[in-house]
Design an enzyme around this catalytic site. Structure first.
Site, short mmCIF file in Angstrom:
data_model
loop_
_atom_site.label_atom_id
_atom_site.label_comp_id
_atom_site.label_asym_id
_atom_site.label_seq_id
_atom_site.Cartn_x
_atom_site.Cartn_y
_atom_site.Cartn_z
N PRO A 1 9.19 -9.14 -3.90
CA PRO A 1 8.80 -10.54 -4.09
C PRO A 1 7.29 -10.67 -4.25
O PRO A 1 6.80 -11.52 -4.99
CB PRO A 1 9.25 -11.23 -2.80
CG PRO A 1 9.96 -10.20 -1.98
CD PRO A 1 9.85 -8.87 -2.62
N GLU A 2 6.55 -9.79 -3.57
CA GLU A 2 5.08 -9.81 -3.75
C GLU A 2 4.60 -8.43 -4.12
O GLU A 2 4.94 -7.45 -3.46
CB GLU A 2 4.41 -10.23 -2.44
CG GLU A 2 4.36 -11.72 -2.26
CD GLU A 2 3.82 -12.08 -0.88
OE1 GLU A 2 2.84 -11.43 -0.45
OE2 GLU A 2 4.43 -12.95 -0.24
N GLU B 1 0.81 -1.22 0.00
CA GLU B 1 0.00 0.00 0.00
C GLU B 1 0.85 1.28 0.00
O GLU B 1 0.54 2.24 -0.68
CB GLU B 1 -0.91 0.03 1.24
CG GLU B 1 -2.26 -0.62 1.05
CD GLU B 1 -2.97 -0.16 -0.21
OE1 GLU B 1 -3.19 1.05 -0.38
OE2 GLU B 1 -3.29 -1.04 -1.05
N THR C 1 -28.96 26.63 -0.25
CA THR C 1 -30.27 27.22 -0.02
C THR C 1 -30.81 26.80 1.34
O THR C 1 -30.39 25.78 1.91
CB THR C 1 -31.23 26.82 -1.17
OG1 THR C 1 -32.43 27.57 -1.02
CG2 THR C 1 -31.55 25.33 -1.16
N ALA C 2 -31.73 27.62 1.87
CA ALA C 2 -32.25 27.37 3.22
C ALA C 2 -32.77 25.94 3.36
O ALA C 2 -32.58 25.31 4.40
CB ALA C 2 -33.36 28.38 3.53
N ASP D 1 -28.47 41.95 1.92
CA ASP D 1 -29.77 42.19 2.52
C ASP D 1 -29.94 41.46 3.83
O ASP D 1 -29.01 40.88 4.37
CB ASP D 1 -30.92 41.93 1.53
CG ASP D 1 -30.73 40.64 0.78
OD1 ASP D 1 -30.31 39.67 1.42
OD2 ASP D 1 -30.99 40.62 -0.43
N GLY E 1 -28.79 35.90 0.80
CA GLY E 1 -28.91 34.73 1.66
C GLY E 1 -29.21 33.50 0.82
O GLY E 1 -29.83 33.59 -0.25
N GLY E 2 -28.74 32.35 1.27
CA GLY E 2 -29.06 31.10 0.58
C GLY E 2 -28.48 31.06 -0.81
O GLY E 2 -27.34 31.41 -1.03
N ILE F 1 -32.81 30.85 -5.90
CA ILE F 1 -33.98 30.22 -5.29
C ILE F 1 -34.69 31.26 -4.45
O ILE F 1 -34.15 31.73 -3.44
CB ILE F 1 -33.57 28.99 -4.47
CG1 ILE F 1 -33.00 27.93 -5.41
CG2 ILE F 1 -34.78 28.43 -3.69
CD1 ILE F 1 -32.59 26.65 -4.77
N LYS G 1 -35.07 44.96 3.21
CA LYS G 1 -36.43 45.52 3.17
C LYS G 1 -36.63 46.67 4.16
O LYS G 1 -37.33 47.61 3.88
CB LYS G 1 -37.42 44.41 3.49
CG LYS G 1 -37.59 43.45 2.35
CD LYS G 1 -39.07 43.21 2.05
CE LYS G 1 -39.22 42.28 0.87
NZ LYS G 1 -38.80 40.91 1.18
N MET H 1 -40.60 31.44 3.36
CA MET H 1 -41.40 32.64 3.66
C MET H 1 -42.78 32.27 4.17
O MET H 1 -43.77 32.92 3.80
CB MET H 1 -41.52 33.52 2.40
CG MET H 1 -40.18 33.99 1.89
SD MET H 1 -40.26 34.74 0.26
CE MET H 1 -40.21 33.33 -0.83
#
Ligand code: SAH
Length: 459
Positions: free
Chosen positions: A43-44, A22, A331-332, A248, A301-302, A306, A270, A383
């Site tokens: 060998p292996e 490995e 997204t939320a 916002d 946001g988000g 969307i 807003k 919302m």
């Protein structure tokens, strides 16, 4: 400094790997990536290495290591689990002046493999000189997240124009300024956004007229639902680049704190003072700042696409021919569902999910209820806080069982997250009694039952 980092051209050069397990495999992958001519001696030899040998140019030699194996080698790696053999290889290689690496034994190495951040042709090699490989790897992870994956393409593009720029801009300082502008500005962004042709024509334009006033650009960026850890690498990078940021109400203050310190912050939510900013106004402002040559970040946001009106904002920019890019955010619905332990789909409960606006228009909800009551789906209402009662009542009236599980998540993904669990009949009262405040998200469907078992986020 104990070690000198050198970048080694191994293409078609003989490299010897002693060991077939490995650990050897990990190093082999790196050697293959740089086109070395590799001989694996053991060998292996495990099946993964055998598989590699079928795909790439590896020679497998099934036997113990012999001294003559080092003849003509420019690098030897000892990855056996026999310390005596590893020691012998190290000593022999050093007497022959062949660089040697013994895996996990720094004292036997004359060269070590660094942790690599690969943005070829740009590469960053990190080493702790064998003292703390985990630390080197952690550092690497940090760099990985802060260096755009398109860096290599940007460097390649610069390489293509290097001579031409040298000829056109003789003065060294002006040339440096030219390249800094390319690597920091809109041209780099075009490359990161895979718009290589446009990036090239911008370079040519800039060369033809170095003093030309540059047009600003707009980044419409999703800031996710609140937890700043949920930002994308690209979002963070653009946040640190912007000259001005329009944000916002939904953008959390933790996210906002990551914006470049000297960027101008403009609140366009807003409830902005006495003069709420209208959507038209925001659209205009974005264009106005960009036309002044600024890098404008529209942080939402988000996810901007969307319930985010992102489409309206950029279609306005498109009309002005202002360059823009859109960066998705969590997204939320995804954020709240994950942080509340409510998978949105589940083989046993829901084969589809709907994102619905629960915003009341003229105090009523105008939705296609017939579709919403069909079974085996999850409903997610954005919302919907003020409409919660109407939503639940209407779903029951149209045929959904009153006992259908339902959840409301308040301020999802943040330290103040609260989750209310009930059903269509009981949820509105629970939420009213707890005096939940926006932003909240409503999830309706049998998947809500899983919350009890899967909830993990401490409130
Ligand atoms: N573009 C955003 C959604 C904007 S609409 C997105 O993709 O997430 C605003 C609605 O999003 C809020 O009314 C609320 O329903 C939801 N929302 C946004 N952030 C939220 C959060 N942290 N917790 C709960 N709901 C959230």
């Amino acid at each position: 400094m104990d070690l000198l980092p050198l970048f080694h051209n191994l293409r078609d050069r003989r490299c010897v790997m002693v060991g077939g397990g490995e650990i050897a495999l990990r190093k082999l992958r790196q050697l293959i990536a740089v086109g070395a001519a590799i001989e694996v001696i053991a060998p292996e030899i495990n099946s993964s290495i055998q598989k590699l040998a079928r795909e790439f140019c590896l020679t497998l030699v099934n036997r113990e290591f012999e001294d003559a194996d080092l003849n003509g080698a420019v690098l030897v790696v000892a990855a056996t689990n026999d310390t005596a053999v590893n020691r012998r290889i190290s000593a022999l290689a050093q007497t022959k002046n062949i660089p040697v690496n013994v895996v996990d034994s720094p004292e036997l190495c004359s060269v070590i493999f660094p942790s690599i951040v690969d943005r070829s042709p740009v590469q960053i090699a990190i080493s702790s000189a064998g003292t703390a490989p985990v630390l080197a790897r952690m550092l690497r992870t940090r760099l990985e997240s802060s260096i755009p994956s398109g860096y290599g393409k940007l460097a390649a593009l610069a390489g293509k124009y290097r001579d031409l720029v040298k000829r056109k801009i003789a003065d060294g300082l002006s040339r440096k300024a030219f390249w800094e502008d390319v690597f920091e500005g809109d041209i780099a962004e075009l490359v990161y956004a895979e718009k290589l042709d446009e990036a090239e024509s911008r370079i040519q334009q800039k060369l033809a007229n170095p003093a030309s006033k540059k047009l600003g650009e707009v980044y419409l960026v999703g800031g996710g639902p609140g937890d700043p850890d949920l930002l994308t690498f690209r979002a963070l990078r653009l946040m640190q680049k912007a000259d001005i940021v329009l944000y916002d109400r939904l953008v959390s203050k933790e996210v906002l704190a990551l914006v470049r310190r000297d960027a101008e912050l403009v609140y366009v939510g807003k409830t902005a003072g006495d003069h709420p900013v209208t959507q038209d106004n925001i659209n205009e402002k974005l264009a106005e700042y960009a036309l002044q040559g600024k890098r404008v970040l529209r942080l939402k946001g988000g996810d901007p696409f969307i319930f985010g009106r992102g489409g309206e904002e950029i279609s306005h920019l498109a009309e002005y021919g202002i360059p823009f890019q859109v960066v998705p955010g969590i997204t939320a619905a995804s954020g709240c569902a994950s942080y509340a332990g409510i998978p949105l789909t589940h083989r046993d409960y829901a084969q589809s999910v709907r994102f619905i606006t629960g915003h009341l228009k003229d105090n009523s909800l105008d939705l296609n209820w017939q579709d919403l009551v069909s079974p085996n789906q999850t409903l997610v209402f954005y919302m919907g806080l003020s409409g919660l009662e109407s939503i639940c009542r209407e779903l029951i009236r149209r045929g959904k069982a009153a006992g259908t599980p339902a959840a409301l998540i308040e301020k999802g993904t943040t330290a103040n997250q609260r989750v209310f669990i009930g059903d269509l009949k009981t949820l509105p009262d629970k939420v009213r009694e707890a005096n939940a405040k926006a932003p909240t998200l409503i999830i309706v469907g049998d998947v809500v039952k899983l919350h009890e078992k899967l909830s993990w986020f401490k409130q």
